[in-house]
Design a protein around this motif. Structure first.
Motif, mmCIF file in Angstrom:
data_model
loop_
_atom_site.group_PDB
_atom_site.id
_atom_site.type_symbol
_atom_site.label_atom_id
_atom_site.label_comp_id
_atom_site.label_asym_id
_atom_site.label_seq_id
_atom_site.Cartn_x
_atom_site.Cartn_y
_atom_site.Cartn_z
ATOM 1 N N LYS A 1 -0.341 44.327 49.740
ATOM 2 C CA LYS A 1 -0.724 44.663 48.374
ATOM 3 C C LYS A 1 -2.142 44.210 48.041
ATOM 4 O O LYS A 1 -2.548 43.106 48.368
ATOM 5 C CB LYS A 1 0.269 44.050 47.387
ATOM 6 C CG LYS A 1 1.655 44.670 47.474
ATOM 7 C CD LYS A 1 2.599 44.016 46.479
ATOM 8 C CE LYS A 1 3.953 44.691 46.505
ATOM 9 N NZ LYS A 1 4.545 44.755 47.819
ATOM 10 N N GLU A 2 -2.877 45.090 47.395
ATOM 11 C CA GLU A 2 -4.210 44.758 46.929
ATOM 12 C C GLU A 2 -4.142 44.357 45.460
ATOM 13 O O GLU A 2 -3.082 44.437 44.824
ATOM 14 C CB GLU A 2 -5.128 45.976 47.115
ATOM 15 C CG GLU A 2 -5.265 46.394 48.576
ATOM 16 C CD GLU A 2 -6.144 47.617 48.741
ATOM 17 O OE1 GLU A 2 -6.537 48.201 47.701
ATOM 18 O OE2 GLU A 2 -6.420 47.992 49.899
ATOM 19 N N ALA A 3 -5.289 43.943 44.920
ATOM 20 C CA ALA A 3 -5.318 43.450 43.539
ATOM 21 C C ALA A 3 -4.820 44.498 42.552
ATOM 22 O O ALA A 3 -4.050 44.202 41.628
ATOM 23 C CB ALA A 3 -6.731 43.012 43.178
ATOM 24 N N ARG A 4 -5.241 45.753 42.744
ATOM 25 C CA ARG A 4 -4.818 46.816 41.829
ATOM 26 C C ARG A 4 -3.315 47.052 41.929
ATOM 27 O O ARG A 4 -2.646 47.331 40.935
ATOM 28 C CB ARG A 4 -5.590 48.108 42.142
ATOM 29 C CG ARG A 4 -5.162 49.313 41.291
ATOM 30 C CD ARG A 4 -5.195 48.997 39.816
ATOM 31 N NE ARG A 4 -4.667 50.100 39.029
ATOM 32 C CZ ARG A 4 -4.208 49.972 37.789
ATOM 33 N NH1 ARG A 4 -4.204 48.782 37.192
ATOM 34 N NH2 ARG A 4 -3.747 51.015 37.140
ATOM 35 N N GLU A 5 -2.771 46.930 43.141
ATOM 36 C CA GLU A 5 -1.326 47.112 43.311
ATOM 37 C C GLU A 5 -0.552 46.005 42.596
ATOM 38 O O GLU A 5 0.487 46.261 41.978
ATOM 39 C CB GLU A 5 -0.980 47.147 44.799
ATOM 40 C CG GLU A 5 -1.459 48.401 45.499
ATOM 41 C CD GLU A 5 -1.150 48.379 46.985
ATOM 42 O OE1 GLU A 5 -0.778 49.422 47.530
ATOM 43 O OE2 GLU A 5 -1.286 47.293 47.595
ATOM 44 N N GLU A 6 -1.055 44.766 42.675
ATOM 45 C CA GLU A 6 -0.412 43.663 41.964
ATOM 46 C C GLU A 6 -0.432 43.918 40.455
ATOM 47 O O GLU A 6 0.537 43.652 39.747
ATOM 48 C CB GLU A 6 -1.132 42.344 42.280
ATOM 49 C CG GLU A 6 -0.982 41.871 43.713
ATOM 50 C CD GLU A 6 0.411 41.311 43.985
ATOM 51 O OE1 GLU A 6 1.223 41.229 43.035
ATOM 52 O OE2 GLU A 6 0.691 40.966 45.138
ATOM 53 N N GLU A 7 -1.539 44.476 39.992
ATOM 54 C CA GLU A 7 -1.655 44.792 38.570
ATOM 55 C C GLU A 7 -0.677 45.889 38.176
ATOM 56 O O GLU A 7 -0.043 45.837 37.115
ATOM 57 C CB GLU A 7 -3.091 45.240 38.258
ATOM 58 C CG GLU A 7 -3.358 45.487 36.784
ATOM 59 C CD GLU A 7 -4.798 45.889 36.521
ATOM 60 O OE1 GLU A 7 -5.052 46.457 35.437
ATOM 61 O OE2 GLU A 7 -5.658 45.647 37.389
#
Length: 268
Positions: free
Chosen positions: A204-210
Motif C-alpha cells: 500500500k502507498e500513501a494514497r491507498e492508506e488514505e
C-alpha cells in the motif's frame, strides 16, 4: 434416473431466486403497510431462502465456522475440498471409463466420510449442524433461543441495487433497518475497498492508506452505523451477494482515520 445437470441446477436456482426476491419485496411492502411482525419474519425467511439457493452457500456457512474447534474446522474444509477436486476430475476424465470408475469409487468413499463427519457434528456441535442442514428452516424464535447468547447478535444483510436491508436479531428482538443506496456509489466503493485490502499491507502507498480511511468510513456508515448503537459485544455477520467476500473487520469507525477498526468482535 439421470442426475440433474449442473447447468440445470444453476438455471433452477436462478428461477427460484427471482421468485424469492419477489416474495421478499411483497413481505417488506406488507410490513411497511401493517407494521405486523409476521411480515418482517417472512421477509427474513425469504432472505435466508435466497441465500440457500446461491452458489455462495459454502461461503455463507463459513460465517459459522467459529462454532467449530480448529481441528474439526480444518477436517471439514479438507473433506469439502476433496469433494470439489473429485468432481472436477470426473469431468476431466469423462472419456476414460477406467479412470471414471476409479474416481466414482473415490467420490463414494468421500461421501461416506462426509456423512460420518456430519453425524459427529450433530452430536458435538448441534448449533452448527442445525445451521448447516436446516438453514432457512430455522425460525426467528429458534435462532434467538438456540443460537444466540445474551451478549451475541446476528446481523444479516439483504442486498438490492437500490437498497440495503439489515436484519438485526438478538435474544429478545428482531429489528429491520433500510439503507438507501441511491446516490451513494456503493458498488464502486465496495469494489475499490476490496481491491485495496486484497493487495496486502506491504504494497500500500500513501494514497491507498488514505483511501482505506475514506472508503472504510463511508462503507461503515452504510453497513454498520444504522445499527451500531444496538450491537452487543459479539456480532455474527451473515452477508449477501457482493458482501460475501467483504472484509467487515477492516471498516473504519471514525472519519479521518486510516487504521481499520473492529466491529464489536464481528464473527465472520
Amino acid at each position: 434416473a439421470d442426475l440433474i445437470s449442473e447447468e440445470a441446477k444453476i438455471g433452477l436456482s436462478g428461477n427460484i431466486q427471482k421468485s424469492l426476491e419477489n416474495a421478499f419485496s411483497t413481505a417488506i411492502s406488507l410490513y411497511h403497510l401493517t407494521q405486523e411482525k409476521e411480515y418482517l419474519e417472512q421477509a427474513f425467511y425469504f432472505s435466508e431462502e435466497r441465500k440457500a439457493f446461491t452458489l455462495l452457500e459454502a461461503t455463507r456457512l463459513n460465517q459459522f465456522h467459529d462454532l467449530l474447534d480448529e481441528d474439526d474446522r480444518e477436517k471439514e474444509q479438507n473433506l469439502e475440498k476433496e469433494q470439489a477436486r473429485l468432481r472436477t476430475a470426473l469431468q476431466v476424465y469423462e472419456g476414460n471409463p477406467r479412470m471414471k470408475e476409479l474416481i466414482q469409487d473415490s467420490i463414494a468413499e468421500n461421501f461416506k466420510q462426509i456423512g460420518a463427519f456430519n453425524e459427529s457434528l450433530k452430536k458435538e456441535y448441534p448449533k452448527y449442524h442445525q445451521l448447516k442442514t436446516r438453514g432457512a428452516d430455522l425460525t426467528i424464535e429458534q435462532i434467538q433461543q438456540e443460537l444466540l447468547s445474551d451478549d451475541q447478535a446476528m446481523l444479516e444483510y439483504y442486498y438490492t441495487p437500490e437498497k440495503l436491508y439489515l436484519f438485526l436479531i438478538t435474544q429478545n428482538e428482531l429489528q429491520l433497518r433500510e439503507v438507501s443506496l441511491e446516490n451513494t456509489s456503493f458498488d464502486e466503493s465496495l469494489r475499490a475497498f476490496k481491491g485495496i485490502m486484497s493487495a496486502g499491507v506491504e504494497k500500500k502507498e500513501a494514497r491507498e492508506e488514505e483511501m482505506i480511511g475514506e472508503l472504510g468510513y463511508q462503507l461503515y456508515q452504510l453497513l454498520i452505523a444504522p445499527v451500531a448503537s444496538q450491537l452487543p459485544e459479539r456480532v455474527m455477520i451473515i452477508p449477501d451477494k457482493e458482501l460475501n467476500t467483504f472484509p467487515f473487520e477492516a471498516l473504519v469507525k471514525k472519519e479521518g482515520f486510516s487504521t481499520p477498526g473492529d466491529i464489536a468482535d464481528a464473527e465472520q
